[in-house]
Design a protein around this motif. Structure first.
Motif, PDB file in Angstrom:
ATOM      1  N   PHE A 296       9.672 -16.948  -1.200  1.00 40.33           N
ATOM      2  CA  PHE A 296       8.251 -16.571  -1.189  1.00 40.33           C
ATOM      3  C   PHE A 296       7.870 -15.979   0.160  1.00 40.33           C
ATOM      4  O   PHE A 296       8.253 -16.491   1.203  1.00 40.33           O
ATOM      5  CB  PHE A 296       7.393 -17.803  -1.483  1.00 40.33           C
ATOM      6  CG  PHE A 296       5.908 -17.565  -1.353  1.00 40.33           C
ATOM      7  CD1 PHE A 296       5.213 -16.924  -2.362  1.00 40.33           C
ATOM      8  CD2 PHE A 296       5.211 -17.989  -0.230  1.00 40.33           C
ATOM      9  CE1 PHE A 296       3.844 -16.708  -2.255  1.00 40.33           C
ATOM     10  CE2 PHE A 296       3.848 -17.777  -0.112  1.00 40.33           C
ATOM     11  CZ  PHE A 296       3.165 -17.136  -1.122  1.00 40.33           C
ATOM     12  N   ARG A 297       7.131 -14.862   0.122  1.00 45.67           N
ATOM     13  CA  ARG A 297       6.554 -14.263   1.330  1.00 45.67           C
ATOM     14  C   ARG A 297       5.157 -13.758   0.988  1.00 45.67           C
ATOM     15  O   ARG A 297       4.876 -13.414  -0.171  1.00 45.67           O
ATOM     16  CB  ARG A 297       7.393 -13.093   1.840  1.00 45.67           C
ATOM     17  CG  ARG A 297       8.772 -13.437   2.321  1.00 45.67           C
ATOM     18  CD  ARG A 297       8.769 -14.162   3.670  1.00 45.67           C
ATOM     19  NE  ARG A 297      10.116 -14.274   4.172  1.00 45.67           N
ATOM     20  CZ  ARG A 297      11.009 -15.173   3.777  1.00 45.67           C
ATOM     21  NH1 ARG A 297      10.675 -16.050   2.838  1.00 45.67           N
ATOM     22  NH2 ARG A 297      12.218 -15.208   4.293  1.00 45.67           N
ATOM     23  N   ALA A 298       4.288 -13.664   1.992  1.00 48.19           N
ATOM     24  CA  ALA A 298       2.923 -13.190   1.769  1.00 48.19           C
ATOM     25  C   ALA A 298       2.465 -12.347   2.951  1.00 48.19           C
ATOM     26  O   ALA A 298       2.844 -12.608   4.095  1.00 48.19           O
ATOM     27  CB  ALA A 298       1.973 -14.369   1.573  1.00 48.19           C
ATOM     28  N   ILE A 299       1.678 -11.325   2.656  1.00 45.64           N
ATOM     29  CA  ILE A 299       1.094 -10.491   3.694  1.00 45.64           C
ATOM     30  C   ILE A 299      -0.390 -10.289   3.392  1.00 45.64           C
ATOM     31  O   ILE A 299      -0.835 -10.449   2.257  1.00 45.64           O
ATOM     32  CB  ILE A 299       1.794  -9.114   3.811  1.00 45.64           C
ATOM     33  CG1 ILE A 299       1.713  -8.359   2.478  1.00 45.64           C
ATOM     34  CG2 ILE A 299       3.227  -9.265   4.286  1.00 45.64           C
ATOM     35  CD1 ILE A 299       2.212  -6.929   2.560  1.00 45.64           C
ATOM     36  N   LYS A 300      -1.145  -9.926   4.391  1.00 44.91           N
ATOM     37  CA  LYS A 300      -2.555  -9.604   4.240  1.00 44.91           C
ATOM     38  C   LYS A 300      -2.805  -8.223   4.822  1.00 44.91           C
ATOM     39  O   LYS A 300      -2.074  -7.775   5.699  1.00 44.91           O
ATOM     40  CB  LYS A 300      -3.424 -10.657   4.957  1.00 44.91           C
ATOM     41  CG  LYS A 300      -3.387 -12.019   4.303  1.00 44.91           C
ATOM     42  CD  LYS A 300      -4.370 -12.971   4.972  1.00 44.91           C
ATOM     43  CE  LYS A 300      -4.404 -14.323   4.251  1.00 44.91           C
ATOM     44  NZ  LYS A 300      -5.396 -15.235   4.842  1.00 44.91           N
ATOM     45  N   PRO A 301      -3.820  -7.503   4.325  1.00 48.70           N
ATOM     46  CA  PRO A 301      -4.763  -7.865   3.263  1.00 48.70           C
ATOM     47  C   PRO A 301      -4.196  -7.550   1.882  1.00 48.70           C
ATOM     48  O   PRO A 301      -3.025  -7.162   1.763  1.00 48.70           O
ATOM     49  CB  PRO A 301      -5.961  -6.975   3.579  1.00 48.70           C
ATOM     50  CG  PRO A 301      -5.349  -5.736   4.157  1.00 48.70           C
ATOM     51  CD  PRO A 301      -4.156  -6.214   4.942  1.00 48.70           C
ATOM     52  N   GLY A 302      -5.049  -7.669   0.857  1.00 44.76           N
ATOM     53  CA  GLY A 302      -4.641  -7.338  -0.505  1.00 44.76           C
ATOM     54  C   GLY A 302      -4.652  -5.830  -0.727  1.00 44.76           C
ATOM     55  O   GLY A 302      -5.169  -5.061   0.089  1.00 44.76           O
ATOM     56  N   LEU A 303      -4.083  -5.377  -1.839  1.00 47.47           N
ATOM     57  CA  LEU A 303      -4.033  -3.940  -2.148  1.00 47.47           C
ATOM     58  C   LEU A 303      -5.421  -3.313  -2.203  1.00 47.47           C
ATOM     59  O   LEU A 303      -5.611  -2.152  -1.822  1.00 47.47           O
ATOM     60  CB  LEU A 303      -3.326  -3.707  -3.489  1.00 47.47           C
ATOM     61  CG  LEU A 303      -1.804  -3.773  -3.530  1.00 47.47           C
ATOM     62  CD1 LEU A 303      -1.303  -3.398  -4.919  1.00 47.47           C
ATOM     63  CD2 LEU A 303      -1.189  -2.865  -2.488  1.00 47.47           C
TER      64      LEU A 303
ATOM     65  N   PHE B 287       5.573  -9.329  -7.754  1.00 52.50           N
ATOM     66  CA  PHE B 287       4.578  -9.073  -6.722  1.00 52.50           C
ATOM     67  C   PHE B 287       3.218  -9.523  -7.258  1.00 52.50           C
ATOM     68  O   PHE B 287       2.774  -9.057  -8.309  1.00 52.50           O
ATOM     69  CB  PHE B 287       4.512  -7.583  -6.387  1.00 52.50           C
ATOM     70  CG  PHE B 287       5.573  -7.107  -5.429  1.00 52.50           C
ATOM     71  CD1 PHE B 287       5.237  -6.709  -4.143  1.00 52.50           C
ATOM     72  CD2 PHE B 287       6.903  -7.045  -5.818  1.00 52.50           C
ATOM     73  CE1 PHE B 287       6.210  -6.267  -3.263  1.00 52.50           C
ATOM     74  CE2 PHE B 287       7.882  -6.596  -4.948  1.00 52.50           C
ATOM     75  CZ  PHE B 287       7.542  -6.204  -3.658  1.00 52.50           C
ATOM     76  N   ASP B 288       2.579 -10.418  -6.524  1.00 48.32           N
ATOM     77  CA  ASP B 288       1.233 -10.890  -6.857  1.00 48.32           C
ATOM     78  C   ASP B 288       0.255 -10.147  -5.956  1.00 48.32           C
ATOM     79  O   ASP B 288       0.124 -10.465  -4.772  1.00 48.32           O
ATOM     80  CB  ASP B 288       1.168 -12.403  -6.637  1.00 48.32           C
ATOM     81  CG  ASP B 288      -0.259 -12.954  -6.691  1.00 48.32           C
ATOM     82  OD1 ASP B 288      -1.191 -12.189  -6.994  1.00 48.32           O
ATOM     83  OD2 ASP B 288      -0.435 -14.152  -6.424  1.00 48.32           O
ATOM     84  N   ALA B 289      -0.417  -9.138  -6.508  1.00 48.00           N
ATOM     85  CA  ALA B 289      -1.381  -8.348  -5.744  1.00 48.00           C
ATOM     86  C   ALA B 289      -2.761  -8.953  -5.928  1.00 48.00           C
ATOM     87  O   ALA B 289      -3.502  -8.591  -6.843  1.00 48.00           O
ATOM     88  CB  ALA B 289      -1.352  -6.887  -6.198  1.00 48.00           C
ATOM     89  N   GLY B 290      -3.097  -9.921  -5.091  1.00 47.15           N
ATOM     90  CA  GLY B 290      -4.365 -10.624  -5.203  1.00 47.15           C
ATOM     91  C   GLY B 290      -5.476  -9.976  -4.408  1.00 47.15           C
ATOM     92  O   GLY B 290      -5.274  -8.954  -3.742  1.00 47.15           O
ATOM     93  N   SER B 291      -6.635 -10.592  -4.439  1.00 49.19           N
ATOM     94  CA  SER B 291      -7.797 -10.012  -3.769  1.00 49.19           C
ATOM     95  C   SER B 291      -7.744 -10.185  -2.253  1.00 49.19           C
ATOM     96  O   SER B 291      -8.322  -9.387  -1.519  1.00 49.19           O
ATOM     97  CB  SER B 291      -9.078 -10.648  -4.315  1.00 49.19           C
ATOM     98  OG  SER B 291      -9.041 -12.055  -4.144  1.00 49.19           O
ATOM     99  N   THR B 292      -7.033 -11.207  -1.775  1.00 47.80           N
ATOM    100  CA  THR B 292      -6.999 -11.459  -0.335  1.00 47.80           C
ATOM    101  C   THR B 292      -5.628 -11.205   0.287  1.00 47.80           C
ATOM    102  O   THR B 292      -5.494 -11.265   1.512  1.00 47.80           O
ATOM    103  CB  THR B 292      -7.411 -12.912  -0.035  1.00 47.80           C
ATOM    104  OG1 THR B 292      -6.539 -13.810  -0.737  1.00 47.80           O
ATOM    105  CG2 THR B 292      -8.846 -13.161  -0.488  1.00 47.80           C
TER     106      THR B 292
END
Length: 442
Positions: free
Chosen positions: A94-101, A65-70
């Motif tokens: 690969f999957r991505a959701i917004k916003p970041g943590l 899990f990559d918990a990035g800023s965005t």
């Protein structure tokens, strides 16, 4: 007297027949096991062949899990493991959701929903029989590094609660805030692994530039022992992989990611909302622009300065003043091949310099000329739908030159190599998988 002799002959012949029958039966019995053992031997051979085939098809999964800023992204890597060989990447999901943590800093319980959504992707991807042997990890980057310590800790604890209820291979220390230097090192591993040069020589490797929302990294292999000795210890990191030692220059500039730099150029302070109805006024925005911009859960009111002064030159002065003495120049980078990621890529797409899907090559001068064009066009009343493009491009061009890349330096931009995302996630997962096989832990 003749009868007994005849009886004796019959008795002798009978005994001889019995003896010969016994010998034949014993001989046949002794041959039977040998005959039975041959199919058994062939069966064992088939089993051995099957066993070899199973080993050659032995797969190891790693979930990062990559918990990035965005945003939060999940990378599910499938590695093919061969005896006495480096793992090979067979597939990535690969999957991505917004916003970041970090967006849930004031409502941490709400962060669980997105994590569970991504965790279900992992459960649908990894065979259930391999869940218990597939390491599950979360690494938070600049978004959480910029939060006050207590808020960041609570968010990480919520992630640990979600992960502890999964059936994947998980330990509490598998969830953590990633050091900026480790982020740069992991991204460097990713790009050089995908290019197939990680296990060759240092001179074959390429450098890495990453521009995130909250921080920016530069990483490349050091080839000169004298250079290593002259650098501050914080800038040099060493590790071993494929039985080769690597010495890297790797440094992360926290607060110089594009979003954080944008806020600083506008005159705001990270994590501090404006008091009352105050506005951020900047020469990097169109003179007639007025709007709102949200960053790190803070809503800012922003506005352009009055018309009159040239936008590009005035914005350039603001950016140079903000970044002054914050970046260390390293001689020699102009002679190395570099790949650039994240916002370097996105803004090149915005300028039409590269194809959004396939990427391409750009020069530092392309960012410089692009900034001039966009800023001047904005002064004439154009490009209102992208109010920050002038500021962003000006910042990128100044940052690259501060890192000692000359205007004619060419950079390679890629989102994927061999259909794999070019992020730090693969390098960090790959490093963990190797540690698991060597030491039984990540």
């Amino acid at each position: 007297m003749r009868f007994p002799k005849l009886a004796f002959v019959f008795m002798f012949v009978g005994c001889l027949v019995v003896y010969l029958t016994y010998v034949k039966r014993h001989y046949d019995d002794s041959k039977a096991p040998v005959s039975d053992q041959l199919p058994q031997y062939r069966m064992d051979t088939r089993k051995q062949s099957t066993s070899v085939q199973v080993v050659s098809e032995n797969f190891q999964y790693g979930i990062m899990f990559d918990a990035g800023s965005t945003g939060t992204r999940i990378h599910i890597f499938k590695f093919q493991i061969e005896p006495n060989e480096a793992p090979k990447l067979a597939h990535e999901t690969f999957r991505a959701i917004k916003p970041g943590l970090s967006a849930y800093a004031d409502d941490p319980e709400k962060s669980k929903e997105g994590l569970l959504e991504l965790l279900n992707v992992a459960k649908d991807t990894v065979p259930e029989t391999l869940w218990s042997s597939s390491p599950l990890m979360l690494r938070a980057t600049a978004g959480l590094r910029l939060l006050p310590g207590e808020k960041a800790t609570i968010l990480l604890d919520k992630a640990r609660e979600v992960f502890s209820e999964s059936l994947f291979l998980y330990r509490p220390d598998s969830v953590s805030i990633m050091d900026g230097t480790d982020e740069g090192m992991s991204a460097w591993i990713t790009i050089n692994f995908l290019l197939g040069v990680l296990h060759v020589t240092e001179t074959a490797t390429v450098g890495m530039l990453d521009l995130g929302g909250g921080s920016t990294q530069i990483t490349f292999a050091l080839q000169d022992e004298k250079t290593i000795q002259t650098l501050p210890i914080d800038y040099v990191t060493s590790f071993q992989m494929f039985n080769m030692s690597h010495a890297l220059y790797s440094y992360s500039y926290l607060g110089l990611g594009l979003m954080s730099a944008r806020l600083a150029v506008l005159g705001g302070i990270e994590g501090q909302p404006l008091a009352g109805p105050q506005e951020l006024v900047s020469p990097c925005l169109a003179p007639d622009y007025s709007g709102q911009w949200e960053h790190a859960e803070v809503l800012y009111t922003i506005k352009g300065q009055k018309a009159g002064e040239p936008i590009y030159e005035t914005c350039l002065t603001k950016v140079e003043k903000m970044i002054y003495k914050h970046v260390r120049r390293i001689e020699g980078v102009k002679d190395m091949d570099f790949y650039a990621f994240s916002y370097y890529y996105d803004r090149a797409v915005d300028l039409g310099l590269i194809d959004e899907r396939t990427g391409g090559n750009v020069r530092v001068s392309d960012y410089i000329e692009g900034a001039k064009k966009v800023c001047n066009n904005m002064a004439a009343g154009g490009i209102k739908e992208t109010p920050f493009l002038c500021l962003d491009l000006t910042y990128i061009s100044v940052l690259l030159q501060e890192l000692d890349f000359p205007p004619d330096k060419e950079l390679k931009l890629a989102r994927q190599i061999n259909n794999v995302e070019t992020s730090w996630a693969l390098g960090a997962t790959f490093h963990c998988i190797e540690s698991l096989h060597k030491h039984g832990m990540c």
